[in-house]
Design a protein around this motif. Structure first.
Motif, PDB file in Angstrom:
ATOM      1  N   VAL A   7     -94.637  35.805  36.827  1.00 36.65           N
ATOM      2  CA  VAL A   7     -94.750  36.750  38.569  1.00 36.65           C
ATOM      3  C   VAL A   7     -93.443  36.307  39.095  1.00 36.65           C
ATOM      4  N   GLY A   8     -92.531  37.606  39.761  1.00 37.10           N
ATOM      5  CA  GLY A   8     -91.399  37.202  40.686  1.00 37.10           C
ATOM      6  C   GLY A   8     -92.287  37.121  42.316  1.00 37.10           C
ATOM      7  N   VAL A   9     -92.141  36.771  42.934  1.00 36.03           N
ATOM      8  CA  VAL A   9     -92.061  36.376  44.516  1.00 36.03           C
ATOM      9  C   VAL A   9     -91.394  36.849  45.511  1.00 36.03           C
ATOM     10  N   ASP A  10     -91.800  36.507  46.448  1.00 35.72           N
ATOM     11  CA  ASP A  10     -90.624  36.682  47.336  1.00 35.72           C
ATOM     12  C   ASP A  10     -91.166  36.930  48.899  1.00 35.72           C
ATOM     13  N   GLY A  11     -92.694  36.939  48.507  1.00 38.41           N
ATOM     14  CA  GLY A  11     -93.306  36.036  50.377  1.00 38.41           C
ATOM     15  C   GLY A  11     -93.599  37.698  50.665  1.00 38.41           C
ATOM     16  N   ALA A  18     -98.713  40.944  43.255  1.00 36.71           N
ATOM     17  CA  ALA A  18     -98.810  41.054  42.064  1.00 36.71           C
ATOM     18  C   ALA A  18     -98.901  39.374  41.711  1.00 36.71           C
ATOM     19  N   ALA A  19     -98.832  38.462  42.448  1.00 34.47           N
ATOM     20  CA  ALA A  19     -99.489  37.235  41.993  1.00 34.47           C
ATOM     21  C   ALA A  19    -100.571  37.096  41.833  1.00 34.47           C
ATOM     22  N   LEU A  20    -101.284  37.756  42.733  1.00 29.65           N
ATOM     23  CA  LEU A  20    -102.990  37.238  42.394  1.00 29.65           C
ATOM     24  C   LEU A  20    -102.419  38.523  41.414  1.00 29.65           C
ATOM     25  N   TRP A  21    -102.283  39.554  40.955  1.00 24.62           N
ATOM     26  CA  TRP A  21    -103.100  40.449  39.607  1.00 24.62           C
ATOM     27  C   TRP A  21    -102.061  39.466  38.386  1.00 24.62           C
ATOM     28  N   LEU A  35     -94.729  31.382  38.534  1.00 26.44           N
ATOM     29  CA  LEU A  35     -94.000  32.355  39.809  1.00 26.44           C
ATOM     30  C   LEU A  35     -92.784  31.641  39.906  1.00 26.44           C
ATOM     31  N   VAL A  36     -91.916  32.633  40.018  1.00 18.88           N
ATOM     32  CA  VAL A  36     -90.760  32.536  40.050  1.00 18.88           C
ATOM     33  C   VAL A  36     -89.509  33.341  41.352  1.00 18.88           C
ATOM     34  N   VAL A 103     -94.109  40.123  36.055  1.00 17.87           N
ATOM     35  CA  VAL A 103     -95.155  40.870  37.132  1.00 17.87           C
ATOM     36  C   VAL A 103     -94.928  41.568  38.699  1.00 17.87           C
ATOM     37  N   LEU A 104     -94.724  42.292  38.604  1.00 19.58           N
ATOM     38  CA  LEU A 104     -93.503  42.592  39.753  1.00 19.58           C
ATOM     39  C   LEU A 104     -93.927  43.367  41.284  1.00 19.58           C
TER      40      LEU A 104
END
Length: 288
Positions: A7-11, A18-21, A35-36, A103-104
């Motif tokens: 999952v792409g994470v940016d806050g 997206a992180a939860l999905w 998480l990236v 996931v984005l």
């Protein structure tokens, strides 16, 4: 070996959804979640050190915040984090190379139900062969991995190779224990535009032939996944528009895109483009 979900994470709220999905998907698949976050710093030290330190600290905080929430909501999922340097689209595509799914998050298009694809999402889609899921804030899962799932809709072009698209769709329906609906949009041959009085019987014959081809395409996959309940529909009209309408009540939409590069930039194809901009459910795009 089961591959992980990335999952792409940016806050942002979109990346949180997206992180939860992605975490629920990892729980259903029983695979780890990664998480990236990508920090785009130039090679030369042009940016003052305090600015870089602040950005690095913000990236760490975004990853830590997501990690803590996911560990609370999905304690059985193994979650790891990575902070990368480089252009986000290229870094995400490279990181997703060994993942089963990327996931984005994506912003919704205001009063419409579709996705607003930024340059990072679109460039990442074009740069990776890994299946990519696009998720909005409104797509945040309301339950956990034990919650029942709704219908999956898959868009098919029976005149193209569909194995990768069908493989993902059937496997996803099988692990979720939900119904799979296959949809194909077709048009009359171009010559019909020059016929002043078209015979409706010919249209019905073409429709029956297209439906039979769709059934033939699905038959081996029905045998491979006998537990999956499958329905199918062949519509006359725009493939993208028909797929969007068919997916109105779906839990997930699966659509393919051609592996090709456009001299004008990233290109996902007209059907995937229509679905991404108008679908009311999370969308997974499969390169084929």
């Amino acid at each position: 070996m089961n591959r992980h979900v990335t999952v792409g994470v940016d806050g942002s709220p979109e990346s949180r959804a997206a992180a939860l999905w992605g975490a629920r998907e990892a729980a259903v698949r029983q695979v780890p979640l990664r998480l990236v976050h990508a920090v785009d710093w130039p090679e030369a030290p042009l940016v003052p050190r305090p600015g870089r330190e602040n950005a690095d600290r913000w990236a760490d905080e975004a990853l830590t915040e997501a990690l803590e929430e996911l560990r609370l909501r999905y304690p059985r999922v193994e979650v790891t984090t990575r902070c990368l340097s480089g252009r986000p689209a290229a870094a995400l595509a490279a990181e997703a190379a060994d993942a089963a799914l990327l996931v984005l998050g994506s912003r919704g298009t205001g009063g419409l139900v579709g996705f607003l694809l930024g340059s990072v999402s679109l460039s990442t889609l074009a740069a990776t062969e890994t299946p990519v899921a696009l998720v909005r804030v409104t797509d945040e899962p309301r339950g956990d991995a034990t919650t029942s799932f709704g219908e999956i809709v898959v868009g098919l072009d029976i005149h193209e190779a569909t194995d990768r698209v069908l493989s993902f769709a059937f496997e996803e329906a099988d692990r979720r224990g939900c119904t799979l609906r296959a949809v194909h949009g077709w048009k009359l041959p171009a010559a019909y535009a020059y016929v002043p009085f078209a015979d409706p019987a010919n249209e019905r014959d073409i429709g029956r032939s297209v439906t039979q081809m769709l059934e033939d395409t699905l038959r081996p996959w029905r045998h491979k996944f006998p537990a999956v309940e499958v329905t199918h529909q062949a519509f006359m009209g725009s493939a993208g528009g028909q797929l969007v309408m068919a997916a109105a009540g779906a839990d997930l939409v699966v659509v393919g895109r051609h592996l090709r590069r456009s001299p004008l930039g990233a290109h996902v194809g007209p059907v995937a483009h229509a679905v991404l901009h108008h679908a009311a459910a999370p969308v997974v795009v499969i390169a084929h």
